[in-house]
Write a protein that holds these residues in place. Structure first.
Motif, mmCIF file in Angstrom:
data_model
loop_
_atom_site.group_PDB
_atom_site.id
_atom_site.type_symbol
_atom_site.label_atom_id
_atom_site.label_comp_id
_atom_site.label_asym_id
_atom_site.label_seq_id
_atom_site.Cartn_x
_atom_site.Cartn_y
_atom_site.Cartn_z
ATOM 1 N N THR A 1 45.106 44.300 54.797
ATOM 2 C CA THR A 1 43.557 44.304 55.318
ATOM 3 C C THR A 1 43.441 42.942 56.062
ATOM 4 N N ALA A 2 42.761 41.789 54.641
ATOM 5 C CA ALA A 2 42.471 40.755 55.174
ATOM 6 C C ALA A 2 43.700 40.277 55.959
ATOM 7 N N GLU A 3 44.088 39.959 55.305
ATOM 8 C CA GLU A 3 45.565 39.631 56.217
ATOM 9 C C GLU A 3 45.880 40.095 57.403
ATOM 10 N N GLY B 1 45.452 36.731 59.859
ATOM 11 C CA GLY B 1 46.745 36.674 59.882
ATOM 12 C C GLY B 1 47.509 35.676 59.458
ATOM 13 N N ARG B 2 46.942 35.481 57.895
ATOM 14 C CA ARG B 2 47.211 34.505 56.778
ATOM 15 C C ARG B 2 46.760 35.065 55.591
ATOM 16 N N PRO B 3 47.632 34.587 54.214
ATOM 17 C CA PRO B 3 47.630 35.708 53.275
ATOM 18 C C PRO B 3 46.291 35.426 52.758
ATOM 19 N N VAL B 4 45.837 36.012 52.389
ATOM 20 C CA VAL B 4 44.667 35.252 51.221
ATOM 21 C C VAL B 4 44.946 34.604 50.280
ATOM 22 N N VAL C 1 41.786 33.081 45.831
ATOM 23 C CA VAL C 1 40.658 33.746 45.078
ATOM 24 C C VAL C 1 41.406 34.999 45.132
ATOM 25 N N GLN C 2 42.938 35.568 45.439
ATOM 26 C CA GLN C 2 43.379 36.369 44.261
ATOM 27 C C GLN C 2 43.556 35.630 43.365
ATOM 28 N N MET D 1 41.764 38.894 40.337
ATOM 29 C CA MET D 1 41.916 39.670 39.380
ATOM 30 C C MET D 1 41.563 39.048 38.412
ATOM 31 N N ARG D 2 41.351 38.002 37.831
ATOM 32 C CA ARG D 2 40.532 38.080 36.747
ATOM 33 C C ARG D 2 38.875 39.223 36.980
ATOM 34 N N LEU D 3 38.461 39.687 38.230
ATOM 35 C CA LEU D 3 37.522 40.407 38.421
ATOM 36 C C LEU D 3 37.846 41.848 38.079
#
Length: 449
Positions: A406-408, A412-415, A419-420, A424-426
């Motif tokens: 949704t953010a992408e 208009g650009r991938p996260v 940040v990903q 993922m750790r969280l």
């Protein structure tokens, strides 16, 4: 035998729900032109695999989930001709559709299960109080055996399941609510104030602590546990308990309450055996339940068969009407799950309600022993819980992927990958904590009996 049934029912439950969930991801990915490399039921070591088309299908050793692995240049090099079929090259809407497909598949599966149940006919219970525990909250507010509950709060009650769900929902708000009752003396409205009423934790045992039951139990003994205090005193199934410590016995719940207070202290019972009164002195065994030492005789009551039959009702719909009934059930159940989860976060509902594999296996086993339709109903409930859990906006879950896509779509650009990676750790920490809590609750339930 029951342990074996629970294990088998657990494997079947996980197998059906996970397979359908992953098939949702797989089906939508294929429709979006994405290459699917692996379809796996289970995690870890591969036990069995076969190739079908361009996808490897496999069964893995840990049956606690599954996954669909798609072509993605972030994981391995992709040839230029296959680049258009890589997941990370897809439009955000396609990515969102693939991520949402698993939970949607579980919602549709639950809808199908409930449709089957409503077409086949579901035996349920009327919202009539067969027993009200002496001294309980229910008795204190004015409820009596034989009363019918018509509404709790502003929600109507048509079945015992409605009663239980609405009571838990209303009590978890920690605000006063009313119970509409049809009694022998007429229709009355009884107020309940959770802040002034000792209901304890808001959990699945709330109904028992509230002090109501749909079971029309008698004071006739139905079963005597081997090696129990009652068995050692030569008490037999079929005996009717007339009095306890010289006082007439009004209900089975009164017997339970009284005996619980006398661990390792003799109690005097008068029994009616084939019309003859027999006096027995029994010393209850001491057991520990949730840290409390209580007395136990080892007896189970006999149901009043005529009243039990009258307590039951059957819900059955035609094939078309069953679609609406099933959809309503799905929506109501999802709303209830979300409400309980939200109130759990703010502390209004006990986190002890979170169960792990042992609890799931126990529920699956019990429903399987009751028959096919109860097992299907249990599958429907778990399927909805799985759908809701996966839609939570937590990285690693489908809801987390939906959040990224949704953010992408918006930016208009991938996260960014960093940040990903942090997310993922969280997400891993959240899932590990949730699993640890579930396993702790499972262990606590086992040791507390």
């Amino acid at each position: 035998m029951s342990v074996l049934i629970s294990i088998l029912a657990f494997v079947v439950t996980i197998g059906i729900l996970v397979t359908f969930h992953e098939l949702g991801h797989y089906w939508v990915a294929k429709r979006c032109g994405i290459k699917v490399l692996t379809f796996s039921i289970g995690f870890g070591k591969k036990l069995l695999s076969w190739q079908r088309g361009e996808t490897t299908w496999q069964l893995a050793a840990v049956p606690l989930g599954g996954y669909v692995r798609m072509l993605d240049e972030r994981e391995r090099p992709v040839t230029p001709e296959e680049l258009p079929r890589s997941f990370n090259q897809q439009h955000p809407l396609k990515k969102m559709a693939v991520a949402a497909a698993g939970p949607v598949a579980n919602l549709l599966l639950a809808l199908l299960f409930y449709w089957v149940l409503f077409v086949s006919g579901v035996t349920t219970l009327k919202p009539v109080l067969a027993d009200v525990t002496a001294g309980s909250v229910a008795q204190q507010i004015g409820l009596r055996a034989g009363d019918r509950i018509d509404a709790i709060g502003n929600r109507p009650v048509n079945t015992w399941d409605d009663l239980a769900e609405n009571l838990i929902d209303s009590a978890s708000k920690h605000e006063p609510f009313d119970i509409a009752v049809h009694s022998q003396s007429g229709d009355v409205t009884l107020p309940v104030d959770p802040a002034r009423t000792s209901l304890g934790e808001i959990d699945a045992n709330l109904i028992d602590r509230f002090g109501i039951s749909p079971l029309p139990i008698t004071t006739v003994i139905g079963q005597v546990a081997p090696d129990s205090a009652a068995a050692q005193a030569d008490i037999k199934a079929g005996d009717r308990i007339v009095s306890l410590n010289g006082k007439p016995l009004q209900s089975w719940s009164a017997l339970q309450q009284a005996v619980a207070h006398y661990p390792i202290q003799p109690v005097q019972l008068v029994l009616d055996r084939h019309g003859e009164h027999i006096s027995k002195t029994v010393t209850p065994h001491e057991i520990v339940v949730k840290g409390q030492h209580i007395g136990q005789l080892g007896l189970a009551p006999r149901l009043d068969e005529a009243r039990w039959k009258a307590q039951q009702m059957q819900l059955r719909y035609g094939p078309v009407d069953a679609i609406g009934a099933a959809a309503t059930k799905v929506v109501d159940t999802v709303k209830f799950i979300l409400q309980m989860f939200g109130r759990m976060i703010v502390g209004h509902v006990s986190v002890k309600q979170i169960g792990g594999p042992v609890t799931l296996a126990d529920l699956a086993g019990r429903s399987a022993e009751m028959g096919l339709l109860p097992f299907i109903e249990n599958l429907a409930r778990i399927s909805l819980s799985l759908a809701v859990l996966n839609l939570l906006p937590v990285p690693l879950l489908d809801g987390g992927h939906l959040m990224y896509h949704t953010a992408e779509l918006v930016t208009g650009r991938p996260v960014p990958e960093r940040v990903q990676a942090f997310g993922m750790r969280l997400g891993l920490a959240f899932i590990a904590g949730l699993m640890a809590l579930a396993l702790y609750n499972d262990f606590f339930r086992l040791i507390s009996g």
